[in-house]
Design an enzyme around this catalytic site. Structure first.
Site, PDB file in Angstrom:
ATOM      1  N   ASP A 112      65.494 -41.584   7.714  1.00  0.00           N
ATOM      2  CA  ASP A 112      64.050 -41.457   7.510  1.00  0.00           C
ATOM      3  C   ASP A 112      63.371 -42.706   8.076  1.00  0.00           C
ATOM      4  OD1 ASP A 112      61.338 -41.263   6.151  1.00  0.00           O
ATOM      5  OD2 ASP A 112      62.334 -39.612   5.121  1.00  0.00           O
ATOM      6  N   GLY A 140      51.612 -33.684   4.305  1.00  0.00           N
ATOM      7  CA  GLY A 140      50.775 -34.131   3.206  1.00  0.00           C
ATOM      8  C   GLY A 140      50.152 -32.950   2.513  1.00  0.00           C
ATOM      9  N   TYR A 152      49.190 -27.779  11.356  1.00  0.00           N
ATOM     10  CA  TYR A 152      50.485 -27.992  10.685  1.00  0.00           C
ATOM     11  C   TYR A 152      51.276 -26.677  10.687  1.00  0.00           C
ATOM     12  CZ  TYR A 152      53.560 -28.503   6.554  1.00  0.00           C
ATOM     13  OH  TYR A 152      54.627 -28.509   5.681  1.00  0.00           O
ATOM     14  N   ARG A 159      47.673 -17.316  -2.175  1.00  0.00           N
ATOM     15  CA  ARG A 159      48.998 -17.363  -1.547  1.00  0.00           C
ATOM     16  C   ARG A 159      50.051 -17.212  -2.634  1.00  0.00           C
ATOM     17  NH1 ARG A 159      49.702 -22.072   2.258  1.00  0.00           N
ATOM     18  NH2 ARG A 159      48.912 -20.595   3.777  1.00  0.00           N
TER      19      ARG A 159
HETATM   20  P1  NAD Z   1      57.818 -35.676   2.512  1.00  0.00           P
HETATM   21  O1  NAD Z   1      56.621 -36.097   3.298  1.00  0.00           O
HETATM   22  O2  NAD Z   1      58.026 -36.255   1.166  1.00  0.00           O
HETATM   23  O3  NAD Z   1      59.142 -35.920   3.355  1.00  0.00           O
HETATM   24  C1  NAD Z   1      59.163 -35.878   4.745  1.00  0.00           C
HETATM   25  C2  NAD Z   1      59.859 -37.135   5.219  1.00  0.00           C
HETATM   26  O4  NAD Z   1      59.965 -37.088   6.636  1.00  0.00           O
HETATM   27  C3  NAD Z   1      59.105 -38.429   4.867  1.00  0.00           C
HETATM   28  O5  NAD Z   1      59.893 -39.268   4.072  1.00  0.00           O
HETATM   29  C4  NAD Z   1      58.812 -39.057   6.219  1.00  0.00           C
HETATM   30  O6  NAD Z   1      58.885 -40.451   6.234  1.00  0.00           O
HETATM   31  C5  NAD Z   1      59.884 -38.423   7.088  1.00  0.00           C
HETATM   32  N1  NAD Z   1      59.524 -38.490   8.487  1.00  0.00           N
HETATM   33  C6  NAD Z   1      58.349 -38.124   9.058  1.00  0.00           C
HETATM   34  N2  NAD Z   1      58.369 -38.413  10.360  1.00  0.00           N
HETATM   35  C7  NAD Z   1      59.586 -38.951  10.621  1.00  0.00           C
HETATM   36  C8  NAD Z   1      60.187 -39.470  11.789  1.00  0.00           C
HETATM   37  N3  NAD Z   1      59.526 -39.500  12.958  1.00  0.00           N
HETATM   38  N4  NAD Z   1      61.445 -39.968  11.708  1.00  0.00           N
HETATM   39  C9  NAD Z   1      62.110 -39.979  10.521  1.00  0.00           C
HETATM   40  N5  NAD Z   1      61.582 -39.499   9.377  1.00  0.00           N
HETATM   41  C10 NAD Z   1      60.333 -39.000   9.431  1.00  0.00           C
HETATM   42  O7  NAD Z   1      57.746 -34.085   2.439  1.00  0.00           O
HETATM   43  P2  NAD Z   1      58.571 -33.060   1.532  1.00  0.00           P
HETATM   44  O8  NAD Z   1      57.620 -32.486   0.553  1.00  0.00           O
HETATM   45  O9  NAD Z   1      59.830 -33.660   1.063  1.00  0.00           O
HETATM   46  O10 NAD Z   1      58.866 -31.921   2.600  1.00  0.00           O
HETATM   47  C11 NAD Z   1      60.106 -31.825   3.296  1.00  0.00           C
HETATM   48  C12 NAD Z   1      59.991 -30.718   4.328  1.00  0.00           C
HETATM   49  O11 NAD Z   1      59.650 -29.474   3.707  1.00  0.00           O
HETATM   50  C13 NAD Z   1      58.925 -30.959   5.394  1.00  0.00           C
HETATM   51  O12 NAD Z   1      59.403 -30.480   6.627  1.00  0.00           O
HETATM   52  C14 NAD Z   1      57.768 -30.104   4.940  1.00  0.00           C
HETATM   53  O13 NAD Z   1      56.946 -29.728   6.002  1.00  0.00           O
HETATM   54  C15 NAD Z   1      58.500 -28.926   4.334  1.00  0.00           C
HETATM   55  N6  NAD Z   1      57.671 -28.220   3.329  1.00  0.00           N
HETATM   56  C16 NAD Z   1      57.403 -28.833   2.149  1.00  0.00           C
HETATM   57  C17 NAD Z   1      56.609 -28.168   1.229  1.00  0.00           C
HETATM   58  C18 NAD Z   1      56.279 -28.798  -0.099  1.00  0.00           C
HETATM   59  O14 NAD Z   1      55.584 -28.156  -0.858  1.00  0.00           O
HETATM   60  N7  NAD Z   1      56.728 -30.007  -0.386  1.00  0.00           N
HETATM   61  C19 NAD Z   1      56.120 -26.883   1.499  1.00  0.00           C
HETATM   62  C20 NAD Z   1      56.415 -26.315   2.724  1.00  0.00           C
HETATM   63  C21 NAD Z   1      57.213 -26.980   3.635  1.00  0.00           C
END
Ligand code: NAD
Length: 326
Positions: free
Chosen positions: A32, A76, A149, A283
Site C-alpha cells: 500500500d 472515498g 469512479y 440502491r
Molecule cells: P480504502 O481507501 O480504505 O483502501 C484502499 C487502499 O488503496 C488505501 O489504503 C490506499 O492507500 C491504497 N492505494 C490507493 N492508491 C494506491 C497506489 N497507487 N498504490 C498502492 N496503494 C494504493 O478503501 P476500502 O474501503 O478498503 O476499499 C477497498 C476496495 O474495495 C477498493 O477498490 C474500493 O473501490 C472497493 N470498494 C469498497 C467499497 C466500500 O464500501 N468500502 C464499496 C465498493 C467497492
C-alpha cells in the site's frame, strides 16, 4: 504454506483481509501507499509502494503467490467521489494501478487474482426509485454509472475479464455494496454514511440534531466487513469469474439508519436535512446470482454490524484510545 498478496493492505477492507488470511494460516504480503491507520498490519511482510508504477508491481510479485487480491483504489465516500473535483485523479490513479498490477501478476504467473469493483457501476437510471432499485448483475449494460469512479471500475472489471479470456488467468470480480465496520475511515471527509452517522451520533448529546445530506429518504444497504471477506474468498476460490454482487439485501433509508444508530447509542437524535452530494436515490444488493453461483450470500442483520462499528467509533470520539488501541 499458501501465499497471498493483498494490494491495498493499508486500507479498510485490505487490513481486515490480511488478518483473515493470516488466521487461515496463509503467509501474507501486504502492499500500500501507507500503513494501516488504526491497527498495525498483521501481514508477514508489509511493503510501502506505489502500485501505479510498473517496477513496484513487478517487485511485489517476485514470490509465487497462490492468491492475489487487488483492492487498492483512489477512493472515498460521497464527499470525495461525487463532488466532481477529484474525477481526473480517481480515474488516472485507479486505472493505472489495475493496468500495472494485473500485467505484473500475469508476467509472474499468478493464476488466481481478485478484483474489487463496486455497486457504483450500476446505471443511475435504474436507481431513481428509492423503493425499487435494480442492481441485478446483468443490468450493468447499457452502462450509465453516475460517477467517474464507477466508470473506472467498469473499465477495470472488463480488463480483468479480458485477462481471463486472453491469458487464462482465474480472475474474479466482485461488486461490493457499501462495506462498513471498525477500522474504517470515520472522520475527515472520505468516510461513508454508516461511519459518518455513527460519529455524529457519538458526538451528539441526547436531544441534539445531526446533519444529514438530502431528505434522508435515499436508500442503501450496508454490508459488515466480515461478510464481505467471506464472499470475496469464496468467490475467488470457487474459480468463478463474476462479476457478482457482494452486498446486503437489507435496504434502509438514511433516516432509518440514523434511527438505528440512535437506538444503539441510547440517545434521542433529531435530524437536520442539509444540501450535500447524494449519489443515486436508491440502491440495494441483488443476491440472486451469488446465491446461485456460490450457494452462499450475506445474511447477518445490519444492526449487529452497526453495534460493533458504533462502539469502535464512540471510543475514538471520546478520545480514550491511542492510535492503535482497540
Ligand atoms: P480504502 O481507501 O480504505 O483502501 C484502499 C487502499 O488503496 C488505501 O489504503 C490506499 O492507500 C491504497 N492505494 C490507493 N492508491 C494506491 C497506489 N497507487 N498504490 C498502492 N496503494 C494504493 O478503501 P476500502 O474501503 O478498503 O476499499 C477497498 C476496495 O474495495 C477498493 O477498490 C474500493 O473501490 C472497493 N470498494 C469498497 C467499497 C466500500 O464500501 N468500502 C464499496 C465498493 C467497492
Amino acid at each position: 504454506m499458501q501465499r497471498a498478496l493483498v494490494c491495498g493492505a493499508g486500507g479498510f477492507i485490505g487490513g481486515h483481509l490480511v488478518r483473515r488470511l493470516r488466521r487461515e494460516g496463509m503467509w501474507v504480503r501486504g502492499v500500500d501507499l501507507k500503513a494501516p491507520e488504526f491497527a498495525p498490519s498483521e501481514a508477514n511482510e508489509f511493503v510501502i509502494g506505489d502500485l501505479r508504477e510498473a517496477a513496484v508491481c513487478a517487485g511485489v510479485c517476485d514470490l509465487a503467490f497462490d492468491e492475489v487480491y487487488q483492492l487498492a483504489a483512489d477512493m472515498g465516500g460521497a464527499g470525495y467521489i461525487f463532488t466532481g473535483e477529484n474525477d481526473a485523479a480517481i480515474m488516472q490513479n485507479s486505472a493505472l494501478v489495475n493496468l500495472q498490477m494485473l500485467e505484473a501478476a500475469r508476467r509472474a504467473g499468478v493464476r488466481r487474482m481478485f478484483y474489487s469493483s463496486s455497486a457504483c457501476i450500476y446505471p443511475a437510471h435504474n436507481q431513481e426509485d428509492a423503493d425499487n432499485p435494480n442492481c441485478a448483475e446483468d443490468s450493468a449494460y447499457p452502462a450509465a454509472p453516475d460517477s467517474e469512479y464507477g466508470w473506472e471500475k467498469l473499465f477495470s472489471e472488463r480488463l480483468y475479464l479480458a485477462y481471463r479470456r486472453n491469458h487464462g488467468m482465474a480472475t474474479a470480480v466482485a461488486r461490493f455494496h457499501n462495506i462498513f465496520g471498525p477500522e474504517g475511515t470515520w472522520t475527515g471527509g472520505r468516510e461513508k454514511a454508516p461511519a459518518a452517522i455513527c460519529r455524529k451520533v457519538a458526538e451528539a448529546r441526547s436531544g441534539d440534531a445531526i446533519e444529514v445530506w438530502g431528505d434522508g429518504e435515499q436508500t442503501r444497504s450496508f454490508l459488515y466487513v466480515d461478510e464481505c471477506l467471506e464472499g470475496t474468498i469464496r468467490l475467488l476460490r470457487a474459480g468463478e469469474a463474476g462479476p457478482l454482487n457482494i452486498g446486503s439485501e437489507e435496504m434502509v433509508s438514511i433516516n432509518q439508519l440514523v434511527a438505528m444508530v440512535a437506538e444503539i447509542a441510547g440517545k434521542r437524535i433529531e435530524v437536520r436535512h442539509v444540501p450535500g452530494p447524494l449519489g443515486v436515490r436508491g440502491r440495494n444488493s441483488d443476491n440472486r446470482l451469488i446465491r446461485e453461483r456460490l450457494g452462499w450470500a450475506p445474511s447477518q442483520p445490519l444492526r449487529a454490524g452497526l453495534e460493533r462499528t458504533y462502539r469502535w467509533i464512540e471510543e475514538r470520539v471520546r478520545g480514550g484510545v491511542g492510535a492503535w488501541g482497540r
